[in-house]
Design a protein around this motif. Structure first.
Motif, PDB file in Angstrom:
ATOM      1  N   LYS A  30      45.604  32.301  39.279  1.00  0.00           N
ATOM      2  CA  LYS A  30      44.332  32.001  38.625  1.00  0.00           C
ATOM      3  C   LYS A  30      44.477  31.912  37.110  1.00  0.00           C
ATOM      4  O   LYS A  30      43.771  31.145  36.449  1.00  0.00           O
ATOM      5  CB  LYS A  30      43.296  33.064  38.985  1.00  0.00           C
ATOM      6  N   VAL A  31      45.398  32.689  36.534  1.00  0.00           N
ATOM      7  CA  VAL A  31      45.653  32.592  35.092  1.00  0.00           C
ATOM      8  C   VAL A  31      46.344  31.273  34.769  1.00  0.00           C
ATOM      9  O   VAL A  31      46.113  30.697  33.703  1.00  0.00           O
ATOM     10  CB  VAL A  31      46.472  33.803  34.600  1.00  0.00           C
ATOM     11  N   GLY A  32      47.174  30.775  35.693  1.00  0.00           N
ATOM     12  CA  GLY A  32      47.744  29.464  35.426  1.00  0.00           C
ATOM     13  C   GLY A  32      49.182  29.238  35.826  1.00  0.00           C
ATOM     14  O   GLY A  32      49.742  28.181  35.510  1.00  0.00           O
ATOM     15  N   SER A  33      49.822  30.187  36.523  1.00  0.00           N
ATOM     16  CA  SER A  33      51.155  29.890  37.039  1.00  0.00           C
ATOM     17  C   SER A  33      51.043  28.848  38.138  1.00  0.00           C
ATOM     18  O   SER A  33      49.984  28.674  38.749  1.00  0.00           O
ATOM     19  CB  SER A  33      51.835  31.159  37.565  1.00  0.00           C
ATOM     20  N   GLU A  81      37.997  42.267  29.983  1.00  0.00           N
ATOM     21  CA  GLU A  81      36.786  41.446  29.897  1.00  0.00           C
ATOM     22  C   GLU A  81      36.320  41.009  31.286  1.00  0.00           C
ATOM     23  O   GLU A  81      35.113  40.919  31.536  1.00  0.00           O
ATOM     24  CB  GLU A  81      37.047  40.228  29.008  1.00  0.00           C
ATOM     25  N   CYS A  82      37.252  40.724  32.199  1.00  0.00           N
ATOM     26  CA  CYS A  82      36.856  40.407  33.572  1.00  0.00           C
ATOM     27  C   CYS A  82      36.107  41.584  34.193  1.00  0.00           C
ATOM     28  O   CYS A  82      35.113  41.400  34.920  1.00  0.00           O
ATOM     29  CB  CYS A  82      38.085  40.075  34.422  1.00  0.00           C
ATOM     30  N   ASN A  83      36.574  42.784  33.905  1.00  0.00           N
ATOM     31  CA  ASN A  83      35.896  43.984  34.402  1.00  0.00           C
ATOM     32  C   ASN A  83      34.480  44.063  33.851  1.00  0.00           C
ATOM     33  O   ASN A  83      33.517  44.284  34.595  1.00  0.00           O
ATOM     34  CB  ASN A  83      36.707  45.226  34.026  1.00  0.00           C
ATOM     35  N   ALA A  84      34.331  43.861  32.551  1.00  0.00           N
ATOM     36  CA  ALA A  84      33.019  43.964  31.914  1.00  0.00           C
ATOM     37  C   ALA A  84      32.043  42.940  32.480  1.00  0.00           C
ATOM     38  O   ALA A  84      30.875  43.249  32.769  1.00  0.00           O
ATOM     39  CB  ALA A  84      33.161  43.800  30.402  1.00  0.00           C
ATOM     40  N   ARG A  85      32.505  41.703  32.660  1.00  0.00           N
ATOM     41  CA  ARG A  85      31.612  40.652  33.148  1.00  0.00           C
ATOM     42  C   ARG A  85      31.237  40.876  34.617  1.00  0.00           C
ATOM     43  O   ARG A  85      30.082  40.659  35.012  1.00  0.00           O
ATOM     44  CB  ARG A  85      32.260  39.286  32.963  1.00  0.00           C
ATOM     45  N   ALA A  86      32.191  41.286  35.429  1.00  0.00           N
ATOM     46  CA  ALA A  86      31.887  41.552  36.831  1.00  0.00           C
ATOM     47  C   ALA A  86      30.952  42.753  36.970  1.00  0.00           C
ATOM     48  O   ALA A  86      30.033  42.752  37.794  1.00  0.00           O
ATOM     49  CB  ALA A  86      33.174  41.780  37.618  1.00  0.00           C
ATOM     50  N   PHE A  87      31.183  43.770  36.138  1.00  0.00           N
ATOM     51  CA  PHE A  87      30.330  44.960  36.199  1.00  0.00           C
ATOM     52  C   PHE A  87      28.902  44.620  35.790  1.00  0.00           C
ATOM     53  O   PHE A  87      27.933  45.158  36.350  1.00  0.00           O
ATOM     54  CB  PHE A  87      30.891  46.054  35.291  1.00  0.00           C
ATOM     55  N   LYS A 111      27.339  42.044  36.465  1.00  0.00           N
ATOM     56  CA  LYS A 111      26.690  41.380  37.597  1.00  0.00           C
ATOM     57  C   LYS A 111      26.483  42.314  38.786  1.00  0.00           C
ATOM     58  O   LYS A 111      25.454  42.253  39.459  1.00  0.00           O
ATOM     59  CB  LYS A 111      27.526  40.182  38.047  1.00  0.00           C
ATOM     60  N   PHE A 112      27.463  43.175  39.054  1.00  0.00           N
ATOM     61  CA  PHE A 112      27.451  43.924  40.308  1.00  0.00           C
ATOM     62  C   PHE A 112      27.374  45.433  40.141  1.00  0.00           C
ATOM     63  O   PHE A 112      27.157  46.153  41.115  1.00  0.00           O
ATOM     64  CB  PHE A 112      28.708  43.577  41.129  1.00  0.00           C
ATOM     65  N   GLY A 113      27.570  45.930  38.924  1.00  0.00           N
ATOM     66  CA  GLY A 113      27.466  47.357  38.687  1.00  0.00           C
ATOM     67  C   GLY A 113      28.376  48.165  39.591  1.00  0.00           C
ATOM     68  O   GLY A 113      29.551  47.851  39.772  1.00  0.00           O
ATOM     69  N   ARG A 114      27.808  49.184  40.202  1.00  0.00           N
ATOM     70  CA  ARG A 114      28.591  50.095  41.031  1.00  0.00           C
ATOM     71  C   ARG A 114      29.220  49.388  42.244  1.00  0.00           C
ATOM     72  O   ARG A 114      30.188  49.878  42.824  1.00  0.00           O
ATOM     73  CB  ARG A 114      27.702  51.247  41.498  1.00  0.00           C
ATOM     74  N   SER A 115      28.669  48.246  42.632  1.00  0.00           N
ATOM     75  CA  SER A 115      29.187  47.504  43.793  1.00  0.00           C
ATOM     76  C   SER A 115      30.394  46.636  43.448  1.00  0.00           C
ATOM     77  O   SER A 115      30.977  46.007  44.340  1.00  0.00           O
ATOM     78  CB  SER A 115      28.085  46.622  44.388  1.00  0.00           C
ATOM     79  N   MET A 116      30.770  46.556  42.188  1.00  0.00           N
ATOM     80  CA  MET A 116      31.863  45.686  41.763  1.00  0.00           C
ATOM     81  C   MET A 116      33.176  46.068  42.431  1.00  0.00           C
ATOM     82  O   MET A 116      33.506  47.237  42.576  1.00  0.00           O
ATOM     83  CB  MET A 116      32.036  45.771  40.250  1.00  0.00           C
ATOM     84  N   HIS A 165      36.926  36.326  40.207  1.00  0.00           N
ATOM     85  CA  HIS A 165      36.022  35.189  39.961  1.00  0.00           C
ATOM     86  C   HIS A 165      35.679  35.029  38.476  1.00  0.00           C
ATOM     87  O   HIS A 165      35.146  33.980  38.087  1.00  0.00           O
ATOM     88  CB  HIS A 165      34.746  35.346  40.779  1.00  0.00           C
ATOM     89  N   GLU A 166      35.952  36.043  37.678  1.00  0.00           N
ATOM     90  CA  GLU A 166      35.656  35.968  36.239  1.00  0.00           C
ATOM     91  C   GLU A 166      36.831  35.447  35.422  1.00  0.00           C
ATOM     92  O   GLU A 166      36.688  35.192  34.226  1.00  0.00           O
ATOM     93  CB  GLU A 166      35.251  37.350  35.712  1.00  0.00           C
ATOM     94  N   ILE A 167      38.004  35.301  36.034  1.00  0.00           N
ATOM     95  CA  ILE A 167      39.202  34.938  35.265  1.00  0.00           C
ATOM     96  C   ILE A 167      39.028  33.611  34.541  1.00  0.00           C
ATOM     97  O   ILE A 167      39.363  33.487  33.349  1.00  0.00           O
ATOM     98  CB  ILE A 167      40.445  34.902  36.182  1.00  0.00           C
TER      99      ILE A 167
END
Length: 295
Positions: free
Chosen positions: A54-57, A262-268, A270-275, A282-284
């Motif tokens: 997903k990063v690009g390899s 940052e992926c953690n922050a953005r996913a959290f 949206k989903f909080g404790r359910s992340m 999906h945030e990569i």
């Protein structure tokens, strides 16, 4: 005023990604090998491999045990899964693949069987002869903690990615009484200049060659499993690109830490404790687009 080392390193992260031009061929953006995956642990190598892609390899190969192979294959058609770690004479099957790889990750879901560690010792020694860059995490760190000479004077970059507890095990509980830099000194002096320690903590700390670079910001209080595997996979791709540009591994480490935090922050958000780690995958794209894509 002199810019901090963190600012200088971060500036280089924006130059890591290769251009998306029509004159490149499959494999140039990174061929990554993941050594991990056992009966009990199949998610970890998947997370490492899919984040690398997903990063690009371009291509990721997972070397796992036979019992893990079908399970990992079922997670994604994108991955090349080679269930050969526990075959008779496994190195005969593994070595031909090593030649084509740019970076090799050792550890996600590997397990701690002595028979597996014996194979990994052969793999690392073969990688030494071929001067292949390594990222070592999870159960791979257990092996290195028990056998530090396996990476002594290694001829290519090696990045060790311990969390805080793994860091203590790696450098020794009684090695110094100060900062992580001071506590790492004896270990790094023993193993050589090509080793980098990326200690995952509240602030991630990248330690090598007598210097420390900190990465802060992002993240959340949600500590679900799999995040270290996402970091290792992302790091492998960034490291392949850094080596192509002859950048220090610190740059790849900084980029991977920044991305996953940052992926953690953005996913959290949206989903909080359910992340979960899957939500972070999906945030990569968005995080990469905002931070590492040339504008």
């Amino acid at each position: 005023m002199c810019e901090s080392i963190e600012v200088l390193v971060e500036q280089k992260t924006k130059q890591l990604a290769p251009p998306l031009t029509h004159d490149r061929h499959k494999g140039q953006a990174g061929r990554i090998g993941v050594f991990g995956g056992s009966l009990e642990f199949t998610g970890a190598p998947y997370f490492a491999a899919i984040s690398s892609l997903k990063v690009g390899s371009d291509l990721v190969y997972i070397f796992c045990t036979k019992e893990a192979g079908v399970v990992i294959k079922s997670y994604s058609p994108e991955l090349i899964v080679l269930p050969i770690l526990d075959q008779p004479n496994p190195l005969e099957h593994i070595e031909p693949w090593l030649e084509r790889l740019h970076v090799i990750i050792i550890g996600p879901g590997l397990g701690r069987l002595e028979s597996t560690f014996s194979v990994i010792e052969q793999v690392i020694n073969t990688c030494r002869n071929k001067k292949k860059a390594l990222v070592i995490d999870a159960d791979g760190l257990i092996f290195v903690s028990q056998n530090p000479n396996i990476i002594k004077d290694y001829p290519a970059p090696v990045v060790l990615t311990p969390n805080v507890m793994e860091f203590h095990r790696l450098v020794g509980e009684s090695t110094g009484d100060g900062t992580k830099l001071e506590r790492s000194a004896a270990f790094l002096n023993n193993v050589g200049n090509n080793i980098t320690i990326l200690c995952k903590d509240h602030d991630d700390e990248i330690i090598s060659k007598g210097k420390i670079v900190k990465v802060s910001g992002g993240g959340s209080g949600r500590r679900c499993g799999g995040q270290g595997d996402l970091l290792g996979g992302s790091l492998s791709t960034f490291l392949a690109w850094a080596l192509e540009k002859q950048y220090d591994p610190n740059v790849a480490c900084f980029a991977a830490c920044k991305l996953i935090r940052e992926c953690n922050a953005r996913a959290f958000a949206k989903f909080g404790r359910s992340m979960t780690a899957t939500d972070m995958i999906h945030e990569i794209h968005g995080v990469f687009q905002d931070n590492f894509e040339l504008k």
